[in-house]
Design an enzyme around this catalytic site. Structure first.
Site, PDB file in Angstrom:
ATOM      1  N   ASN A   1       0.809  -1.237   0.000  1.00 35.83           N
ATOM      2  CA  ASN A   1       0.000   0.000   0.000  1.00 35.83           C
ATOM      3  C   ASN A   1       0.834   1.275   0.000  1.00 35.83           C
ATOM      4  O   ASN A   1       0.377   2.323   0.453  1.00 35.83           O
ATOM      5  CB  ASN A   1      -0.962   0.023   1.207  1.00 35.83           C
ATOM      6  N   ARG A   2       2.064   1.152  -0.460  1.00 32.89           N
ATOM      7  CA  ARG A   2       2.972   2.322  -0.549  1.00 32.89           C
ATOM      8  C   ARG A   2       3.341   2.885   0.830  1.00 32.89           C
ATOM      9  O   ARG A   2       3.803   4.027   0.934  1.00 32.89           O
ATOM     10  CB  ARG A   2       2.371   3.455  -1.417  1.00 32.89           C
ATOM     11  N   VAL A   3       3.120   2.092   1.890  1.00 33.91           N
ATOM     12  CA  VAL A   3       3.508   2.551   3.236  1.00 33.91           C
ATOM     13  C   VAL A   3       4.889   1.939   3.524  1.00 33.91           C
ATOM     14  O   VAL A   3       5.031   1.010   4.323  1.00 33.91           O
ATOM     15  CB  VAL A   3       2.455   2.146   4.296  1.00 33.91           C
TER      16      VAL A   3
END
Ligand SMILES: Cc1cc2nc3c(=O)[nH]c(=O)nc-3n(C[C@H](O)[C@H](O)[C@H](O)COP(=O)(O)O)c2cc1C
Length: 214
Positions: free
Chosen positions: A191-193
Site C-alpha cells: 500500500n505504498r507505506v
C-alpha cells in the site's frame, strides 16, 4: 506509452528502526550480501549523481569496487564529465536499486580522489584488455568521430602492449572515495507505506537514525 495501470505491491521485507544495527555500514554490508545471495545482477552497480558549477545535475551508472571503513570507492577517468563536476563540487549522491529485494539504498557524501598508488594497484588487477580500454577513453566523454578510430587505437595498443607486458597505469584514471555522510535504507511495503530509515553521522563512531515518511 501509459504506465498508469502497471503496479506492484511490495511485500518482501520489513525494516524496523528498533532492530537496525548502530552502524549503517553493517546494515549496508548485510543488504549487499543478501543482494548477492539473491543473484541480483551486479548489485554493486550504482547511479552516481553529481552537479558541477553550472548547477545542472548529471547521473550515470558506475561500479562500486570497495566498501571501506568510511565510504565507498569507484574507479573512472578523472578527465570525464563526472570528473569535472567533482572537481567543481565534491558533493554527490549514489543510489542502489535492487528490484528483486524491493530495496533501495541512497548514499550522500563528499568525494575525493584516492591515493594514486591504490588506483595503480587496482588498475593492474584488471584484465589486460580492460587496462588498454582505459587508455582508449581519454578524455572520457569527449567526442569521437566514429568507432573505427577507437578500434584502430585499441589494435595499436594491443601491439604496443602484448598480453604479458605491463600496461602503465594512466594518471588520468583512478579511484574516488565517497565519504558517507548520510545513508538511507528503503524497504518497499504494501500500500505504498514503505519503511525508510536514514542514518546521519554525529561523529566518527556515532550515527543517529530517523524514520522518514514514505
Ligand atoms: C553497468 C555499467 C557499469 C559502468 N561502470 C562504470 C565505472 O565503473 N566507471 C566509469 O567510469 N563508467 C562506468 N560506466 C559508464 C558510465 O555510466 C558513463 O557512461 C561514463 O562513466 C561517462 O560518464 P560521464 O560522461 O558522466 O563522466 C558504467 C556503465 C554501466 C551501464
Amino acid at each position: 506509452m501509459d504506465f498508469t495501470d502497471q503496479r506492484l505491491s511490495y511485500e518482501k521485507g520489513v525494516l524496523d528502526q528498533n532492530s537496525v544495527p548502530a552502524s549503517p555500514f553493517e546494515l549496508f554490508k548485510t543488504w549487499m550480501d543478501e543482494a548477492l545471495a539473491q543473484k541480483v545482477k551486479e548489485p554493486y552497480a550504482m547511479s552516481l549523481a553529481t552537479c558541477g558549477a553550472d548547477n545542472k545535475p548529471s547521473v550515470r551508472i558506475v561500479l562500486m569496487r570497495e566498501i571501506t571503513e568510511t565510504g565507498i570507492v569507484f574507479y573512472t577517468n578523472y578527465d570525464s564529465a563526472k570528473g569535472r563536476d567533482i572537481a567543481e563540487n565534491p558533493n554527490a549522491e549514489v543510489l542502489f536499486f535492487w528490484n528483486e529485494l524491493e530495496r533501495q539504498v541512497r548514499i550522500s557524501g563528499s568525494i575525493a580522489k584516492i591515493d594514486a598508488s591504490k588506483s595503480a594497484d587496482y588498475f593492474h588487477k584488471r584484465p589486460h584488455d580492460s587496462q588498454l580500454g582505459a587508455w582508449i577513453s581519454e578524455p572520457q566523454s569527449g567526442e569521437v568521430a566514429n568507432r573505427a578510430i577507437m578500434e584502430d587505437k585499441f589494435d595499436q595498443l594491443k601491439s604496443d602492449y602484448p598480453k604479458d607486458s605491463v600496461v602503465p597505469a594512466p594518471e588520468f584514471w583512478g579511484g574516488y572515495e565517497i565519504t558517507i555522510e548520510s545513508i538511507e535504507f528503503w524497504q518497499g511495503r504494501a500500500n505504498r507505506v514503505h519503511d525508510r530509515i536514514v542514518y546521519t553521522q554525529d561523529d566518527a563512531n556515532s550515527w543517529t537514525t530517523k524514520r522518514l515518511l514514505p
